[in-house]
Every structure is written in structure tokens, then in C-alpha cells.
Design a protein around this motif. Structure first.
Motif, PDB file in Angstrom:
ATOM      1  N   ILE A 103     -14.860  53.823 -23.045  1.00 39.67           N
ATOM      2  CA  ILE A 103     -15.330  54.671 -24.146  1.00 39.67           C
ATOM      3  C   ILE A 103     -15.396  56.096 -23.633  1.00 39.67           C
ATOM      4  CG2 ILE A 103     -16.614  52.846 -25.340  1.00 39.67           C
ATOM      5  CD1 ILE A 103     -19.151  53.865 -24.009  1.00 39.67           C
ATOM      6  N   TRP A 104     -15.496  57.053 -24.543  1.00 42.77           N
ATOM      7  CA  TRP A 104     -15.481  58.447 -24.148  1.00 42.77           C
ATOM      8  C   TRP A 104     -16.854  58.982 -23.753  1.00 42.77           C
ATOM      9  CZ3 TRP A 104     -11.185  60.530 -22.744  1.00 42.77           C
ATOM     10  CH2 TRP A 104      -9.980  60.160 -23.337  1.00 42.77           C
ATOM     11  N   ASN A 105     -17.907  58.297 -24.106  1.00 40.89           N
ATOM     12  CA  ASN A 105     -19.248  58.792 -23.828  1.00 40.89           C
ATOM     13  C   ASN A 105     -19.567  58.718 -22.333  1.00 40.89           C
ATOM     14  OD1 ASN A 105     -21.937  59.408 -23.693  1.00 40.89           O
ATOM     15  ND2 ASN A 105     -22.574  57.967 -25.261  1.00 40.89           N
ATOM     16  N   PRO A 106     -19.697  59.841 -21.642  1.00 38.94           N
ATOM     17  CA  PRO A 106     -19.954  59.806 -20.195  1.00 38.94           C
ATOM     18  C   PRO A 106     -21.295  59.178 -19.836  1.00 38.94           C
ATOM     19  CG  PRO A 106     -20.161  62.042 -21.022  1.00 38.94           C
ATOM     20  CD  PRO A 106     -19.592  61.222 -22.137  1.00 38.94           C
ATOM     21  N   LEU A 107     -22.223  59.169 -20.780  1.00 38.47           N
ATOM     22  CA  LEU A 107     -23.541  58.596 -20.487  1.00 38.47           C
ATOM     23  C   LEU A 107     -23.478  57.093 -20.271  1.00 38.47           C
ATOM     24  CD1 LEU A 107     -25.718  60.588 -23.041  1.00 38.47           C
ATOM     25  CD2 LEU A 107     -25.364  61.065 -20.610  1.00 38.47           C
ATOM     26  N   ARG A 108     -22.390  56.493 -20.685  1.00 39.68           N
ATOM     27  CA  ARG A 108     -22.222  55.040 -20.563  1.00 39.68           C
ATOM     28  C   ARG A 108     -21.565  54.620 -19.259  1.00 39.68           C
ATOM     29  NH1 ARG A 108     -25.118  51.897 -24.087  1.00 39.68           N
ATOM     30  NH2 ARG A 108     -24.908  52.604 -26.243  1.00 39.68           N
ATOM     31  N   TYR A 109     -21.267  55.570 -18.395  1.00 40.44           N
ATOM     32  CA  TYR A 109     -20.632  55.252 -17.120  1.00 40.44           C
ATOM     33  C   TYR A 109     -21.698  55.180 -16.038  1.00 40.44           C
ATOM     34  CZ  TYR A 109     -16.094  55.668 -19.240  1.00 40.44           C
ATOM     35  OH  TYR A 109     -14.987  55.448 -20.031  1.00 40.44           O
ATOM     36  N   THR A 110     -21.605  54.162 -15.203  1.00 41.83           N
ATOM     37  CA  THR A 110     -22.679  53.889 -14.245  1.00 41.83           C
ATOM     38  C   THR A 110     -22.362  54.344 -12.827  1.00 41.83           C
ATOM     39  OG1 THR A 110     -21.768  51.664 -13.965  1.00 41.83           O
ATOM     40  CG2 THR A 110     -23.543  51.936 -15.580  1.00 41.83           C
ATOM     41  N   SER A 111     -21.101  54.556 -12.519  1.00 40.64           N
ATOM     42  CA  SER A 111     -20.724  55.011 -11.179  1.00 40.64           C
ATOM     43  C   SER A 111     -19.946  56.309 -11.303  1.00 40.64           C
ATOM     44  CB  SER A 111     -19.860  53.962 -10.466  1.00 40.64           C
ATOM     45  OG  SER A 111     -20.576  52.767 -10.263  1.00 40.64           O
ATOM     46  N   TRP A 112     -20.286  57.263 -10.458  1.00 41.02           N
ATOM     47  CA  TRP A 112     -19.649  58.575 -10.479  1.00 41.02           C
ATOM     48  C   TRP A 112     -19.326  59.031  -9.063  1.00 41.02           C
ATOM     49  CZ3 TRP A 112     -18.412  61.336 -14.858  1.00 41.02           C
ATOM     50  CH2 TRP A 112     -18.937  60.859 -16.067  1.00 41.02           C
ATOM     51  N   GLY A 113     -18.220  59.760  -8.936  1.00 42.09           N
ATOM     52  CA  GLY A 113     -17.944  60.446  -7.700  1.00 42.09           C
ATOM     53  C   GLY A 113     -18.677  61.779  -7.668  1.00 42.09           C
ATOM     54  N   GLN A 114     -18.487  62.515  -6.589  1.00 43.23           N
ATOM     55  CA  GLN A 114     -19.189  63.790  -6.417  1.00 43.23           C
ATOM     56  C   GLN A 114     -18.477  64.943  -7.107  1.00 43.23           C
ATOM     57  OE1 GLN A 114     -17.133  62.496  -4.266  1.00 43.23           O
ATOM     58  NE2 GLN A 114     -15.835  64.191  -3.543  1.00 43.23           N
ATOM     59  N   GLY A 115     -17.232  64.732  -7.506  1.00 40.15           N
ATOM     60  CA  GLY A 115     -16.472  65.759  -8.210  1.00 40.15           C
ATOM     61  C   GLY A 115     -15.580  66.559  -7.284  1.00 40.15           C
ATOM     62  N   THR A 116     -14.524  67.110  -7.866  1.00 39.65           N
ATOM     63  CA  THR A 116     -13.627  67.992  -7.137  1.00 39.65           C
ATOM     64  C   THR A 116     -13.241  69.145  -8.062  1.00 39.65           C
ATOM     65  OG1 THR A 116     -11.589  68.078  -5.805  1.00 39.65           O
ATOM     66  CG2 THR A 116     -11.533  66.676  -7.755  1.00 39.65           C
ATOM     67  N   GLN A 117     -13.279  70.359  -7.547  1.00 41.93           N
ATOM     68  CA  GLN A 117     -13.081  71.540  -8.368  1.00 41.93           C
ATOM     69  C   GLN A 117     -11.592  71.842  -8.561  1.00 41.93           C
ATOM     70  OE1 GLN A 117     -15.390  73.521  -9.969  1.00 41.93           O
ATOM     71  NE2 GLN A 117     -13.670  74.701 -10.824  1.00 41.93           N
ATOM     72  N   VAL A 118     -11.227  72.112  -9.799  1.00 42.08           N
ATOM     73  CA  VAL A 118      -9.875  72.551 -10.138  1.00 42.08           C
ATOM     74  C   VAL A 118      -9.986  73.929 -10.785  1.00 42.08           C
ATOM     75  CG1 VAL A 118      -7.876  72.141 -11.616  1.00 42.08           C
ATOM     76  CG2 VAL A 118      -8.969  70.230 -10.420  1.00 42.08           C
ATOM     77  N   THR A 119      -9.252  74.889 -10.240  1.00 36.97           N
ATOM     78  CA  THR A 119      -9.260  76.245 -10.775  1.00 36.97           C
ATOM     79  C   THR A 119      -7.825  76.660 -11.066  1.00 36.97           C
ATOM     80  OG1 THR A 119     -11.225  76.793  -9.485  1.00 36.97           O
ATOM     81  CG2 THR A 119      -9.945  78.627 -10.373  1.00 36.97           C
ATOM     82  N   VAL A 120      -7.575  77.050 -12.315  1.00 40.29           N
ATOM     83  CA  VAL A 120      -6.240  77.454 -12.736  1.00 40.29           C
ATOM     84  C   VAL A 120      -6.295  78.925 -13.135  1.00 40.29           C
ATOM     85  CG1 VAL A 120      -4.299  76.976 -14.254  1.00 40.29           C
ATOM     86  CG2 VAL A 120      -5.847  75.120 -13.590  1.00 40.29           C
ATOM     87  N   SER A 121      -5.505  79.742 -12.482  1.00 39.07           N
ATOM     88  CA  SER A 121      -5.494  81.168 -12.767  1.00 39.07           C
ATOM     89  C   SER A 121      -4.287  81.519 -13.635  1.00 39.07           C
ATOM     90  CB  SER A 121      -5.460  81.967 -11.472  1.00 39.07           C
ATOM     91  OG  SER A 121      -4.337  81.609 -10.704  1.00 39.07           O
ATOM     92  N   SER A 122      -4.477  82.541 -14.451  1.00 38.05           N
ATOM     93  CA  SER A 122      -3.394  82.958 -15.354  1.00 38.05           C
ATOM     94  C   SER A 122      -2.465  83.961 -14.698  1.00 38.05           C
ATOM     95  CB  SER A 122      -3.991  83.558 -16.624  1.00 38.05           C
ATOM     96  OG  SER A 122      -4.823  84.647 -16.290  1.00 38.05           O
TER      97      SER A 122
END
Length: 122
Positions: A103-122
């Protein structure tokens, strides 16, 4: 419960590509729906791509045709291939897992990673 760790983020110019990885450990991630989400400061976390246990994929309209998610069961790793990147794709990207259907609701997910940053410049 499955543990997740993302990698592969970075800075690219518009039109470029990146591939994010999400390494899973602990419980088998094949038991879970796997999702990719992203978040920018001050905004809610939004779904990007979902991968069902049977391999079915679903994408947000904003990334349809540009992003592809897949998994390599031999490496217990989920991937997000991002092509034709745009500045509006700039965000912290997370992978997540939940039991049951995707499902699309992030509140329903029980396991998460720490995240990785993506930066796109114009």
C-alpha cells in the motif's frame, strides 16, 4: 523482522541516473512487500515504487517510466534504478517493508532503512 540498509545516493545533474540499493538482513524479505519512499524537509514522506511478493511493481505517476525497482534474491538486495532524473526528484530516499500487500501509506510499513540522499541539480 527484516533489517534494511540503503546505499547509492549522491549528486547528479538533471537527466542523469542513479541506482539505489537496499540490503536486507534478518528475516527473508521475500515475505514482505517492499517499498521505496522519499521525503524532503517539511513535506510528508511519499511513495515512489512498490514491489509485491509476487514481483508485481507499481510506481507513482511522477516517476512512471523513469524509475524501475527490482530485487536480486541471491544478494537479498532491492534496487531502484532512477533514470532521467529531475531536480524535483531531490529527496532522502528510503526503502521499507511490511507484511501483507503493498500500500502507499508509509505509516503501515514496519521496517525502514536509514535513508540515502539524492540531489539532482539543474
Amino acid at each position: 523482522q527484516v533489517q534494511l540498509a540503503e546505499s547509492g545516493g549522491g549528486s547528479v545533474q538533471a537527466g542523469g541516473s542513479l541506482r539505489l540499493s537496499c540490503a536486507a538482513s534478518g528475516d527473508s524479505y521475500n515475505w514482505y512487500c517492499m517499498g521505496w519512499f522519499r521525503q524532503v524537509p517539511g513535506k510528508e514522506r511519499e511513495g515512489v515504487a512498490l514491489l509485491e511478493r509476487d514481483g508485481t511493481t507499481t510506481y507513482a505517476g511522477s516517476v512512471e517510466g523513469r524509475f524501475t525497482t527490482s530485487k536480486d534474491n541471491t544478494k537479498n538486495t532491492l534496487y531502484l534504478q532512477m533514470n532521467s532524473l529531475k531536480p524535483e526528484d531531490t529527496a532522502m530516499y528510503f526503502c521499507a517493508a511490511r507484511s501483507g500487500f503493498c500500500i502507499w501509506n508509509p505509516l503501515r510499513y514496519t521496517s525502514w532503512g536509514q535513508g540515502t540522499q539524492v540531489t539532482v541539480s539543474s
